[in-house]
Design a protein around this motif. Sequence first.
Motif, PDB file in Angstrom:
ATOM      1  N   MET A   1       5.596  -7.307  -9.640  1.00 35.96           N
ATOM      2  CA  MET A   1       4.173  -7.476  -9.278  1.00 35.96           C
ATOM      3  C   MET A   1       4.009  -8.627  -8.302  1.00 35.96           C
ATOM      4  O   MET A   1       3.230  -8.532  -7.341  1.00 35.96           O
ATOM      5  N   ALA A   2       4.723  -9.718  -8.534  1.00 39.79           N
ATOM      6  CA  ALA A   2       4.613 -10.876  -7.647  1.00 39.79           C
ATOM      7  C   ALA A   2       5.122 -10.523  -6.248  1.00 39.79           C
ATOM      8  O   ALA A   2       4.507 -10.886  -5.239  1.00 39.79           O
ATOM      9  N   MET A   3       6.232  -9.788  -6.181  1.00 35.04           N
ATOM     10  CA  MET A   3       6.760  -9.389  -4.871  1.00 35.04           C
ATOM     11  C   MET A   3       5.734  -8.538  -4.126  1.00 35.04           C
ATOM     12  O   MET A   3       5.422  -8.766  -2.958  1.00 35.04           O
ATOM     13  N   LEU A   4       5.200  -7.544  -4.823  1.00 32.82           N
ATOM     14  CA  LEU A   4       4.262  -6.622  -4.185  1.00 32.82           C
ATOM     15  C   LEU A   4       2.950  -7.313  -3.816  1.00 32.82           C
ATOM     16  O   LEU A   4       2.326  -6.972  -2.806  1.00 32.82           O
ATOM     17  N   ALA A   5       2.553  -8.292  -4.631  1.00 31.30           N
ATOM     18  CA  ALA A   5       1.315  -9.015  -4.316  1.00 31.30           C
ATOM     19  C   ALA A   5       1.497  -9.819  -3.031  1.00 31.30           C
ATOM     20  O   ALA A   5       0.598  -9.885  -2.191  1.00 31.30           O
TER      21      ALA A   5
ATOM     22  N   ILE B   1       4.450   1.277 -17.328  1.00 31.00           N
ATOM     23  CA  ILE B   1       3.328   0.893 -16.472  1.00 31.00           C
ATOM     24  C   ILE B   1       3.116   2.009 -15.466  1.00 31.00           C
ATOM     25  O   ILE B   1       4.035   2.361 -14.721  1.00 31.00           O
ATOM     26  N   SER B   2       1.907   2.570 -15.452  1.00 30.67           N
ATOM     27  CA  SER B   2       1.649   3.671 -14.527  1.00 30.67           C
ATOM     28  C   SER B   2       1.391   3.123 -13.131  1.00 30.67           C
ATOM     29  O   SER B   2       1.127   1.925 -12.952  1.00 30.67           O
ATOM     30  N   TYR B   3       1.403   4.017 -12.152  1.00 32.65           N
ATOM     31  CA  TYR B   3       1.087   3.583 -10.792  1.00 32.65           C
ATOM     32  C   TYR B   3      -0.314   2.976 -10.729  1.00 32.65           C
ATOM     33  O   TYR B   3      -0.545   1.984 -10.054  1.00 32.65           O
ATOM     34  N   ARG B   4      -1.242   3.563 -11.467  1.00 31.48           N
ATOM     35  CA  ARG B   4      -2.607   3.034 -11.435  1.00 31.48           C
ATOM     36  C   ARG B   4      -2.647   1.605 -11.992  1.00 31.48           C
ATOM     37  O   ARG B   4      -3.252   0.708 -11.417  1.00 31.48           O
ATOM     38  N   GLU B   5      -1.947   1.417 -13.125  1.00 28.09           N
ATOM     39  CA  GLU B   5      -1.933   0.077 -13.731  1.00 28.09           C
ATOM     40  C   GLU B   5      -1.219  -0.936 -12.831  1.00 28.09           C
ATOM     41  O   GLU B   5      -1.665  -2.065 -12.659  1.00 28.09           O
ATOM     42  N   LEU B   6      -0.113  -0.495 -12.253  1.00 25.77           N
ATOM     43  CA  LEU B   6       0.645  -1.408 -11.397  1.00 25.77           C
ATOM     44  C   LEU B   6      -0.199  -1.819 -10.189  1.00 25.77           C
ATOM     45  O   LEU B   6      -0.244  -2.990  -9.805  1.00 25.77           O
ATOM     46  N   HIS B   7      -0.887  -0.838  -9.617  1.00 23.08           N
ATOM     47  CA  HIS B   7      -1.755  -1.114  -8.478  1.00 23.08           C
ATOM     48  C   HIS B   7      -2.796  -2.174  -8.851  1.00 23.08           C
ATOM     49  O   HIS B   7      -3.004  -3.156  -8.127  1.00 23.08           O
ATOM     50  N   ALA B   8      -3.421  -2.003 -10.013  1.00 23.92           N
ATOM     51  CA  ALA B   8      -4.470  -2.942 -10.432  1.00 23.92           C
ATOM     52  C   ALA B   8      -3.897  -4.344 -10.649  1.00 23.92           C
ATOM     53  O   ALA B   8      -4.479  -5.341 -10.202  1.00 23.92           O
ATOM     54  N   GLU B   9      -2.739  -4.417 -11.308  1.00 24.15           N
ATOM     55  CA  GLU B   9      -2.148  -5.733 -11.579  1.00 24.15           C
ATOM     56  C   GLU B   9      -1.744  -6.431 -10.286  1.00 24.15           C
ATOM     57  O   GLU B   9      -1.921  -7.639 -10.123  1.00 24.15           O
ATOM     58  N   VAL B  10      -1.173  -5.676  -9.373  1.00 25.74           N
ATOM     59  CA  VAL B  10      -0.744  -6.255  -8.096  1.00 25.74           C
ATOM     60  C   VAL B  10      -1.965  -6.772  -7.324  1.00 25.74           C
ATOM     61  O   VAL B  10      -1.950  -7.864  -6.773  1.00 25.74           O
ATOM     62  N   CYS B  11      -3.039  -5.978  -7.315  1.00 26.29           N
ATOM     63  CA  CYS B  11      -4.258  -6.421  -6.625  1.00 26.29           C
ATOM     64  C   CYS B  11      -4.794  -7.699  -7.250  1.00 26.29           C
ATOM     65  O   CYS B  11      -5.187  -8.634  -6.551  1.00 26.29           O
TER      66      CYS B  11
ATOM     67  N   ASN C   1      -5.106 -11.275  -5.400  1.00 23.71           N
ATOM     68  CA  ASN C   1      -6.349 -12.053  -5.322  1.00 23.71           C
ATOM     69  C   ASN C   1      -6.152 -13.465  -5.864  1.00 23.71           C
ATOM     70  O   ASN C   1      -6.697 -14.431  -5.330  1.00 23.71           O
ATOM     71  N   ALA C   2      -5.368 -13.569  -6.928  1.00 21.45           N
ATOM     72  CA  ALA C   2      -5.091 -14.895  -7.491  1.00 21.45           C
ATOM     73  C   ALA C   2      -4.355 -15.761  -6.459  1.00 21.45           C
ATOM     74  O   ALA C   2      -4.680 -16.937  -6.267  1.00 21.45           O
ATOM     75  N   LEU C   3      -3.394 -15.174  -5.771  1.00 17.45           N
ATOM     76  CA  LEU C   3      -2.655 -15.931  -4.744  1.00 17.45           C
ATOM     77  C   LEU C   3      -3.605 -16.393  -3.637  1.00 17.45           C
ATOM     78  O   LEU C   3      -3.550 -17.531  -3.189  1.00 17.45           O
TER      79      LEU C   3
ATOM     80  N   ALA D   1       0.845  -1.203   0.000  1.00 17.39           N
ATOM     81  CA  ALA D   1       0.000   0.000   0.000  1.00 17.39           C
ATOM     82  C   ALA D   1       0.878   1.249   0.000  1.00 17.39           C
ATOM     83  O   ALA D   1       0.557   2.256  -0.634  1.00 17.39           O
ATOM     84  N   ASN D   2       2.017   1.163   0.691  1.00 17.25           N
ATOM     85  CA  ASN D   2       2.943   2.290   0.701  1.00 17.25           C
ATOM     86  C   ASN D   2       3.628   2.493  -0.645  1.00 17.25           C
ATOM     87  O   ASN D   2       4.040   3.592  -0.982  1.00 17.25           O
ATOM     88  N   CYS D   3       3.779   1.399  -1.398  1.00 20.12           N
ATOM     89  CA  CYS D   3       4.438   1.502  -2.704  1.00 20.12           C
ATOM     90  C   CYS D   3       3.453   1.840  -3.815  1.00 20.12           C
ATOM     91  O   CYS D   3       3.875   2.185  -4.921  1.00 20.12           O
ATOM     92  N   LEU D   4       2.157   1.692  -3.561  1.00 13.01           N
ATOM     93  CA  LEU D   4       1.179   1.861  -4.639  1.00 13.01           C
ATOM     94  C   LEU D   4       0.025   2.786  -4.268  1.00 13.01           C
ATOM     95  O   LEU D   4      -0.068   3.902  -4.769  1.00 13.01           O
TER      96      LEU D   4
END
Length: 646
Positions: A145-149, A106-116, A120-122, A77-80
């Motif tokens: 993305m995997a790290m942040l997820a 990749i914008s912050y918005r896109e990165l946030h969405a992909e990480v979320c 959820n997949a995890l 959350a702090n990174c995104l």
Amino acid sequence: MSKIYPVPAAFAARARVRKDDYARLYAESVRDPAGFWAGVAKRLDWIRAPTRIKDVSFDARDLHIRWYEDGVLNVAANCLDRHLAARGDKTAIIFEGDDPAVSRRISYRELHAEVCRFANALKHLGVRRGDRVAIYMPMIPEAAMAMLACARIGAIHSVVFGGFSPDSLAGRIADSGCKLVVTADEGVRGGRKIPLKANVDEALTRPGTTSVETVIVVRHTGGGIAMQAPRDRWWHVLMEGQAADCPPEPMGAEDPLFILYTSGSTGKPKGVLHTSGGYLVFVSYTHECVFDLREDDVYWCTADVGWVTGHSYVVYGPLANGATTVMFEGVPNYPDASRFWQVIDKHAVTLFYTAPTAIRALMREGEAPVKKASRASLRLLGTVGEPINPEAWEWYHRVVGDGRCPIVDTWWQTETGGILISALPGAIDQKPSSATLPFFGVKPAIVDTDGHVKEGACEGNLVLTDSWPGQMRTVYGDHQRFIDTYFKTYPGMYFTGDGARRDEDGYYWITGRVDDVINVAGHRLGTAEVESALVAHPKVAEAAVVGCPHDVKGQGIYAYVTLKVGVQPSDALRKELIEWVRKEISPIATPDYLQWAPSLPKTRSGKIMRRILRKIAENQPDQLGDTSTLADPSVVQNLVGERLVK
Ligand code: WTA
């Protein structure tokens, strides 16, 4: 007297930390560490702000290291999330592929969405808070993305460098009991494919890896691979239908964020454990100060996410700061030796951070490949990973930086989480090859072999006498090893394993490892690991491995091998053994020299005298020192006569 490069006036004028600030802030930071770090912690968004700032004892009988203990936050959350309001459309990651025709923003918005969605997949696959997840990936955005997820749901990631062999991967998976592995079909570096998924398949046939329930595969090259149902799942298929919003798990500041395996002087690699709050405070603050970060910077650190530099200064530090960070999949000399400089022009990179080994390799190609690019965007250069020799420093400064960019030579370790000794570019004058002065709150000291602290200009072993928030907390699953490795040599102090000199201005000059760790092209290896790979070969009776000087790699690997009785040495066998080590560990562990040793120099109690082997490998046979304690002194003359480096 060494040469001094003063802070350029134009740089100093708008620097984040200026000349007079450094001494004042440093004094404050060591006089009242808790007060200082309480203030710095405000740079993060806390779910519950910490009130208990520092609780540390370096006494081996009561060792504990706790920072911000009652604070609650989420690293992802702090990174995104917190950047979305003001920086939603700002580029978070610029991906530059191995193929120069491939890049992606990749914008912050896109990165946030992909990480979320991946988080959820995890969760959907049963990954819970505290579970371990291995990440064995190329340098592609999905790795971050995997790290942040993981961070988002409180799972602990263990990134394993994509260059490691199936056996090395298996050992790391087994040690931490990973439930899931994230990988890609293949990686590509310098046009060459790396069979990541096939390596995972092989690793999972090894004992101790049955904890793995799922393997998630990113389709990257599209190369043919075998998918095993129901274990293997495609990333893109899993992501379909996942919600682009996933509430961040509230984590205690001292909850683990990741494990990263690193080599020590003995035994198997250690699982260095970093926690959440202190680590993120420290990497984000050091990243901002050391790189003098501004809102419009384009920051590029060339490290792989498989190493600590990739964790702290490709992913966590820059993203916590809302910066634009470049992820580069390739290598410095592909398609040609101008690649780094072309990428700098292509993405208008302002801050560039790389390793001395890359600088030395590119320096060999001359100035023309550099001059083919303008590099006009650059304003700061950095180096990390090993001592930089003055010639390489000067070349980096004069040719790459056109003499106008300050250089930050940053000393730190996997264990330290972030930079501990470095110039602050607007505040500290540089001396080529010196990491200069300690960062805020960092208390280095130089001790003699008995552990007495030396004062003034001196040389000895480098220790840290107090903690900093980014310090590792334990060795995963083996707290005693943590205590024994770092706090027993010099009681009450953290021992770095490095030697250092301090000059009359208080500047630190790191002289390199004083233990059995070697630093090959910026990659850290334990000589014991290479030895145990060699003796695992059926024809090898015994092996001893030391570092030797190497023009480009800094240190090379020099192996002495005693064959089993009846086995004849030959060039073919030498090649076979070298190939064996590559397969057992990784190509980065390839021995540069392999000398046959009818026997090894040992003390009467049977201990191999590495000091002597090191001198032979360094081609300094006249400096062998006292050999009178050897069981059989004639062994040494034999080895000197046969040495491979002339
Ligand atoms: C060495 C990499 C001299 C040192 C961040 C340390 C350096 C080891 C420097 C840690 C530097 C790192 N000057 N030596 N600027 N930076 N080292 O854990 O020997 O991969 O102990 O962390 O690299 O390597 P590690």
